[in-house]
Design a protein around this motif. Structure first.
Motif: not given
Length: 504
Positions: A30, A91, A95, A98, A117, A179-180, A183-184
């Motif tokens: 990412m 991270l 996230t 983003s 970000q 990205n979300v 990222g999660v």
């Protein structure tokens, strides 16, 4: 000496070191993807916010400047918070940033959220390298970084394609929203699967070092980012450039003095006295300038010269990512067995051959030829980046992995920005010169003739830019020729004196 605590073994199932690989792929992918995916969305963002293009450049510039300033702090926060905890925090910030970028309602707000970000994204790749090199023995680090290279090499090629598809068939917020979910997932995996690495000695924050590093990198990257539009002779570009270099020189002196007094600097500049680290970083700087800086040339060729839309422009460069991934994985195994130079020299040959072919590229070049050239270029890239990471850290003590990897990242980052600015300036100035000369010679009277002259001038300017990158790659041969990496047995013996890992 700092003492690490970590877990090296896992009862049954997948060995822990491979779990680390799986987890860090999310964050590293990412952070690198976001550097390229935004580029193709700039025209859409310009229309959405109703701003001029110079103002729009701050979406990229703010991200670049923030990453340059934050990356050197990776080692300190990794030491104070623990590598796992800091990775999860970084991270999470990335996230969140983003998601906020997708919600931005005007340009200043978007720029601010891009800074948020970048604060998180700056540490993700250095931390990934630190986590991998802590868990993998020297004789397996080539394979580990080769697999990590899937993210590092896919992202620059997939970014333009994905960004082009989104701006062509969807709306710009999706560029940030993608990205979300990734990222999660990465945060959840890191929380439940990673184990903490802590150090016995907690160091204090090197405030003078941070101030001069922040001032120096900000001024330097600001000058580089604005040189294309304002010109290298612009007073504020020159003053920022000179001021940034002076601040970085003072930063180096401060850090050396702190280290000499036995305290922990923000960045231990004595790492450059390490032969493999120095040669590897010189080679990385040149390759970053030539390859990543040169990425700006391909959209100019495919869109401005050949008339492709953003999606197809990214699509014709996609073979680069496929072959680079294959080369990185295979090259990683070869590095583990025979050492980095066995892979680096062929990689430079592939890259130089590809670049030489690009110096012959015209408006009528076959797309089949272009795609094959991208594939060859990908083979070269896959043989270069990860082996250079292995060689750079080959003689670095375990306790300095975070410092060395963050410093290596900053070097690549600065020279990528420098490559973009220099090559963009070359194309801009040479295209204007060629077009002016042709117009003076032919004295055209129709719009169509003027357009042909403009395109031919741009074609010649792109060829000049690729000639410059070819010279840069030839210089990288010299840096690799001086690279000497000790055998794996010697590396493992030297690491045996480091504190042994303990289960937490």
């Amino acid at each position: 000496m700092q003492a690490f605590t970590s877990t090296k073994h896992r009862e049954g199932g997948i060995p822990y070191k491979w779990i680390v690989v799986i987890v860090v792929l999310f964050g590293s992918f990412m952070s690198i993807l976001d550097q390229t995916i935004v580029n193709n969305a700039l025209p859409r963002l310009q229309s959405a916010f109703g701003v001029d293009f110079n103002s729009l450049q701050w979406i990229i510039t703010a991200y670049t400047l923030t990453q340059g300033v934050v990356t050197p702090t990776t080692a300190f926060f990794s030491n104070r918070l623990g590598t796992k905890r800091f990775y999860v925090i970084a991270l999470a910030i990335f996230t969140l940033g983003s998601a906020l970028c997708g919600l931005a309602w005007n340009l200043p707000v978007l720029i601010f959220f891009r800074i948020v970000q970048a604060i998180g994204g700056a540490a993700l790749f250095p931390l990934a390298i630190t986590l991998l090199f802590t868990e993998f023995p020297p004789h397996q680090r080539g394979l580990a970084t080769g697999i990590l290279g899937i993210s590092a090499l896919m992202a620059p090629a997939i970014g333009p394609t994905l960004g082009g598809y989104i701006v062509t068939y969807a709306d710009w917020p999706l560029i940030f929203y993608v990205n979300v979910p990734v990222g999660v997932i990465g945060i959840i995996l890191a929380l439940f699967l990673l184990r903490e690495h802590t150090t016995a000695n907690k160091v204090s924050f090197d405030l003078p070092g941070f101030i001069f590093a922040a001032l120096g990198l900000t001024a330097l990257l600001y000058a580089i980012s604005n040189a294309t539009s304002a010109g290298w002779n612009s007073p504020y570009v020159l003053s920022s450039l000179i001021g940034g270099l002076c601040a970085l020189l003072l930063f180096g002196l401060i850090e050396f003095n702190i280290a000499r007094r036995g305290k922990q600097p923000l960045v231990d500049v004595r790492l450059f006295a390490n032969g493999p680290f120095l040669c590897s970083n010189i080679a990385s700087a040149l390759i970053s300038f030539g390859f990543f800086g040169g990425l700006i040339l391909f959209p100019i060729y495919t869109q401005n010269l050949r008339g492709l839309d953003a999606f197809y422009s990214g699509l014709v460069t996609l073979p680069l990512s496929i072959t680079s991934m294959l080369a990185a994985i295979v090259g990683g195994r070869i590095v583990d067995r025979f050492g980095p130079r066995v892979v680096l020299f062929p990689g430079l040959v592939f890259m130089a051959l590809s670049t030489w072919q690009l110096t012959q590229m015209t408006q009528t070049t076959s797309y089949t030829w272009f795609v094959l050239n991208m594939a060859l270029r990908g083979l070269g890239l896959g043989c270069l980046l990860q082996p250079l990471t292995v060689s750079a850290l080959s003689r670095v003590p375990r306790t300095q992995f975070a410092q060395a990897s963050s410093l290596n990242t900053v070097v690549r980052f600065v020279f990528t920005s420098l490559g973009i600015a220099v090559l963009a300036t070359v194309v801009q100035n040479r295209a204007a010169t060629y077009s002016s000369d042709l117009a003076h010679l032919l004295q055209p009277t129709t719009h169509s003739t003027l357009e042909l002259i403009r395109k031919h001038g741009l074609e010649l300017a792109l060829q000049d830019a690729f000639w410059i990158t070819l010279v840069i790659f030839l210089l990288a041969f010299l840096a690799v020729a001086f690279l000497r990496v000790q055998r794996h047995g010697e590396e493992e013996k030297s690491e045996a004196v480091e504190p042994t890992a303990q289960r937490v």
